[in-house]
Design a protein around this motif. Structure first.
Motif, PDB file in Angstrom:
ATOM      1  N   ALA A 106       0.810  -1.220   0.000  1.00 27.82           N
ATOM      2  CA  ALA A 106       0.000   0.000   0.000  1.00 27.82           C
ATOM      3  C   ALA A 106       0.843   1.271   0.000  1.00 27.82           C
ATOM      4  O   ALA A 106       0.364   2.334  -0.408  1.00 27.82           O
ATOM      5  CB  ALA A 106      -0.928   0.002   1.219  1.00 27.82           C
ATOM      6  N   ASN A 107       2.084   1.171   0.461  1.00 24.45           N
ATOM      7  CA  ASN A 107       2.926   2.376   0.533  1.00 24.45           C
ATOM      8  C   ASN A 107       3.779   2.570  -0.714  1.00 24.45           C
ATOM      9  O   ASN A 107       4.708   3.364  -0.726  1.00 24.45           O
ATOM     10  CB  ASN A 107       3.836   2.316   1.762  1.00 24.45           C
ATOM     11  N   VAL A 108       3.442   1.849  -1.787  1.00 27.58           N
ATOM     12  CA  VAL A 108       4.157   1.986  -3.055  1.00 27.58           C
ATOM     13  C   VAL A 108       3.240   2.657  -4.072  1.00 27.58           C
ATOM     14  O   VAL A 108       2.124   2.191  -4.320  1.00 27.58           O
ATOM     15  CB  VAL A 108       4.615   0.608  -3.593  1.00 27.58           C
ATOM     16  N   ILE A 109       3.704   3.759  -4.651  1.00 27.67           N
ATOM     17  CA  ILE A 109       2.924   4.489  -5.644  1.00 27.67           C
ATOM     18  C   ILE A 109       3.829   4.830  -6.827  1.00 27.67           C
ATOM     19  O   ILE A 109       5.049   4.715  -6.742  1.00 27.67           O
ATOM     20  CB  ILE A 109       2.317   5.783  -5.073  1.00 27.67           C
ATOM     21  N   THR A 110       3.225   5.254  -7.912  1.00 35.80           N
ATOM     22  CA  THR A 110       4.012   5.731  -9.053  1.00 35.80           C
ATOM     23  C   THR A 110       4.140   7.251  -8.967  1.00 35.80           C
ATOM     24  O   THR A 110       3.352   7.920  -8.291  1.00 35.80           O
ATOM     25  CB  THR A 110       3.352   5.356 -10.386  1.00 35.80           C
ATOM     26  N   ALA A 111       5.121   7.772  -9.686  1.00 40.67           N
ATOM     27  CA  ALA A 111       5.290   9.225  -9.726  1.00 40.67           C
ATOM     28  C   ALA A 111       4.043   9.892 -10.291  1.00 40.67           C
ATOM     29  O   ALA A 111       3.639  10.969  -9.836  1.00 40.67           O
ATOM     30  CB  ALA A 111       6.520   9.579 -10.568  1.00 40.67           C
TER      31      ALA A 111
ATOM     32  N   VAL B  61      10.702   9.359   2.106  1.00 40.52           N
ATOM     33  CA  VAL B  61      10.312   8.825   0.797  1.00 40.52           C
ATOM     34  C   VAL B  61      11.544   8.405   0.009  1.00 40.52           C
ATOM     35  O   VAL B  61      12.561   9.109   0.005  1.00 40.52           O
ATOM     36  CB  VAL B  61       9.540   9.883  -0.025  1.00 40.52           C
ATOM     37  N   ALA B  62      11.447   7.255  -0.656  1.00 42.19           N
ATOM     38  CA  ALA B  62      12.462   6.848  -1.617  1.00 42.19           C
ATOM     39  C   ALA B  62      11.864   6.983  -3.005  1.00 42.19           C
ATOM     40  O   ALA B  62      10.805   6.410  -3.292  1.00 42.19           O
ATOM     41  CB  ALA B  62      12.898   5.404  -1.381  1.00 42.19           C
ATOM     42  N   VAL B  63      12.504   7.775  -3.858  1.00 41.99           N
ATOM     43  CA  VAL B  63      12.095   7.899  -5.252  1.00 41.99           C
ATOM     44  C   VAL B  63      13.031   7.015  -6.066  1.00 41.99           C
ATOM     45  O   VAL B  63      14.250   7.226  -6.077  1.00 41.99           O
ATOM     46  CB  VAL B  63      12.167   9.356  -5.742  1.00 41.99           C
ATOM     47  N   ILE B  64      12.464   6.021  -6.727  1.00 40.28           N
ATOM     48  CA  ILE B  64      13.260   5.046  -7.467  1.00 40.28           C
ATOM     49  C   ILE B  64      13.290   5.426  -8.945  1.00 40.28           C
ATOM     50  O   ILE B  64      12.276   5.365  -9.636  1.00 40.28           O
ATOM     51  CB  ILE B  64      12.699   3.622  -7.311  1.00 40.28           C
ATOM     52  N   GLY B  65      14.456   5.847  -9.412  1.00 35.50           N
ATOM     53  CA  GLY B  65      14.608   6.273 -10.796  1.00 35.50           C
ATOM     54  C   GLY B  65      14.850   7.760 -10.880  1.00 35.50           C
ATOM     55  O   GLY B  65      14.103   8.554 -10.291  1.00 35.50           O
TER      56      GLY B  65
ATOM     57  N   PRO C 121      15.371   2.645   5.377  1.00 36.00           N
ATOM     58  CA  PRO C 121      14.055   2.806   6.018  1.00 36.00           C
ATOM     59  C   PRO C 121      13.299   4.009   5.428  1.00 36.00           C
ATOM     60  O   PRO C 121      13.805   5.126   5.447  1.00 36.00           O
ATOM     61  CB  PRO C 121      14.394   3.054   7.486  1.00 36.00           C
ATOM     62  N   VAL C 122      12.122   3.773   4.891  1.00 38.60           N
ATOM     63  CA  VAL C 122      11.285   4.849   4.355  1.00 38.60           C
ATOM     64  C   VAL C 122       9.819   4.524   4.603  1.00 38.60           C
ATOM     65  O   VAL C 122       9.447   3.367   4.775  1.00 38.60           O
ATOM     66  CB  VAL C 122      11.504   5.060   2.836  1.00 38.60           C
ATOM     67  N   ASP C 123       9.005   5.571   4.602  1.00 44.04           N
ATOM     68  CA  ASP C 123       7.566   5.389   4.760  1.00 44.04           C
ATOM     69  C   ASP C 123       6.875   5.086   3.432  1.00 44.04           C
ATOM     70  O   ASP C 123       5.921   4.303   3.381  1.00 44.04           O
ATOM     71  CB  ASP C 123       6.939   6.654   5.364  1.00 44.04           C
ATOM     72  N   THR C 124       7.355   5.730   2.365  1.00 41.12           N
ATOM     73  CA  THR C 124       6.703   5.615   1.063  1.00 41.12           C
ATOM     74  C   THR C 124       7.735   5.390  -0.028  1.00 41.12           C
ATOM     75  O   THR C 124       8.832   5.960   0.019  1.00 41.12           O
ATOM     76  CB  THR C 124       5.899   6.894   0.736  1.00 41.12           C
ATOM     77  N   VAL C 125       7.368   4.577  -1.001  1.00 45.34           N
ATOM     78  CA  VAL C 125       8.226   4.324  -2.161  1.00 45.34           C
ATOM     79  C   VAL C 125       7.513   4.858  -3.400  1.00 45.34           C
ATOM     80  O   VAL C 125       6.367   4.506  -3.672  1.00 45.34           O
ATOM     81  CB  VAL C 125       8.506   2.816  -2.344  1.00 45.34           C
ATOM     82  N   VAL C 126       8.200   5.739  -4.133  1.00 36.02           N
ATOM     83  CA  VAL C 126       7.641   6.312  -5.358  1.00 36.02           C
ATOM     84  C   VAL C 126       8.431   5.773  -6.546  1.00 36.02           C
ATOM     85  O   VAL C 126       9.642   5.980  -6.637  1.00 36.02           O
ATOM     86  CB  VAL C 126       7.698   7.854  -5.345  1.00 36.02           C
TER      87      VAL C 126
END
Length: 258
Positions: A103-108, A122-126, A205-210
Motif C-alpha cells: 500500500a505504501n508503493v505508488i508511481t510518480a 520517501v524513496a524515489v526510485i529512478g 528505512p522509508v515510509d513511502t516508495v515512489v
C-alpha cells in the motif's frame, strides 16, 4: 482519435484543419494526458498553459471531444471511420519484485497527477526527469527524500542545464542521492537495495516508495483496433516514450500525411 494527450490533441487539430470530422475520445475527465502530471512539479506551470491552448484550439475547430469515454472497438466502429489514430500513451513500468504491490508503493504519476499521500520519508526510485522533478517537489514540501538510481549518475537522458536547475533546488532539502543502487525488495522496514559497487544489500528505512522507472507503450490498447480496422495509426508514446515536443511532432506529421 483514441487518447487526448499531446500527440492525440495535435493530430486531432491537424486533421480538423484538413476538414476531417474528428471525434476525440479521452477516458479521463480532462485533456492533456501525461502533461497534467508534468505540469505539477515546481516551475512547470507553463505546461498547463500548453494544455489549455491546445484544448481551446480543438474547441475552436469544432472537434467532437468526448471526455470520460474510453475508445473501444464497439464505440468507434459505428462511426465508420476512415482511420483510427491511437494515442493511448504509455504506462509506468512496475518492476516484478517482492513487495511492489504494498500500500505504501505508488508511481510518480499517482503522486503528481492524483495527489497520492506520502509519508515523511520517501524513496524515489529512478532519476530520469520525472523522478528528479518528483523528488524536487517532495523535498520542497518538507519530506525527507532519497533519490535512488541504478546507474552511476543521476539524470540519464536529461538535458544537463535542466538537471542542474532541478537538482540545485532538490539539494537544499533533507535529501540524499544513491547511485549505483538497484531496488531489490520492499519490506516493512523500507526498501532493500543492492549496492552494485560493493555487491552487497542494504536496507533504507522509508515510509513511502515512489516508482519513477520509465514507461512502456500501452500496446494492449492498440491491438483490438489493429485487428478490426484497415487503417490504424499509432502515435506518440503509444509507439515509443518520448518528450513533449516529440509527441506533438509525431501527432502533426502522421496527421498531415494521412
Amino acid at each position: 482519435m483514441a487518447g487526448g494527450g499531446p500527440a492525440g490533441m495535435e493530430a486531432a487539430r491537424v486533421l480538423a484543419q484538413r476538414k476531417f470530422n474528428v471525434v476525440l475520445f479521452e477516458k479521463t475527465s480532462v485533456l492533456g494526458g501525461q502533461l497534467n502530471a508534468a505540469s505539477k512539479p515546481p516551475h512547470k506551470e507553463k505546461i498547463g498553459w500548453l494544455v489549455e491552448t491546445m484544448a481551446e484550439e480543438l474547441r475552436r475547430l469544432n472537434v467532437d471531444i468526448r471526455l470520460n469515454t474510453e475508445a473501444t472497438v464497439e464505440i468507434v466502429k459505428p462511426l465508420g471511420p476512415a482511420g483510427v489514430f491511437v494515442a493511448a500513451g504509455a504506462a509506468p513500468i512496475i518492476p516484478q519484485i517482492p513487495g511492489v504491490d504494498r500500500a505504501n508503493v505508488i508511481t510518480a504519476e499517482e503522486y503528481l497527477q492524483n495527489g497520492a499521500d506520502v509519508g515523511k520519508s520517501v524513496a524515489v526510485i529512478g532519476s530520469g526527469l520525472t523522478g528528479c522533478e518528483t523528488a524536487e517537489d517532495l523535498a520542497g514540501k518538507g519530506h525527507k527524500v532519497t533519490l535512488v538510481e541504478m546507474l552511476k549518475k543521476v539524470g540519464p537522458g536529461v538535458n544537463e542545464t535542466v538537471l542542474y536547475d532541478v537538482m540545485s533546488r532538490f539539494n537544499k532539502g533533507d535529501t540524499a542521492i544513491l547511485t549505483s543502487h538497484r531496488l531489490m525488495d520492499i519490506t516493512d522496514q523500507g526498501v532493500v537495495l543492492l549496492d552494485m559497487k560493493a555487491t552487497a544489500t542494504t536496507v533504507l528505512p522509508v515510509d513511502t516508495v515512489v516508482l519513477a522507472m520509465g514507461v512502456r507503450p500501452r500496446r494492449n490498447v492498440a491491438q483490438p483496433f489493429i485487428d478490426t480496422f484497415d487503417d490504424v495509426i499509432l502515435i506518440g508514446d503509444n509507439v515509443k516514450g518520448g518528450r513533449i515536443a516529440e509527441a506533438i511532432s509525431d501527432g502533426f506529421s502522421r496527421a498531415f500525411s494521412f
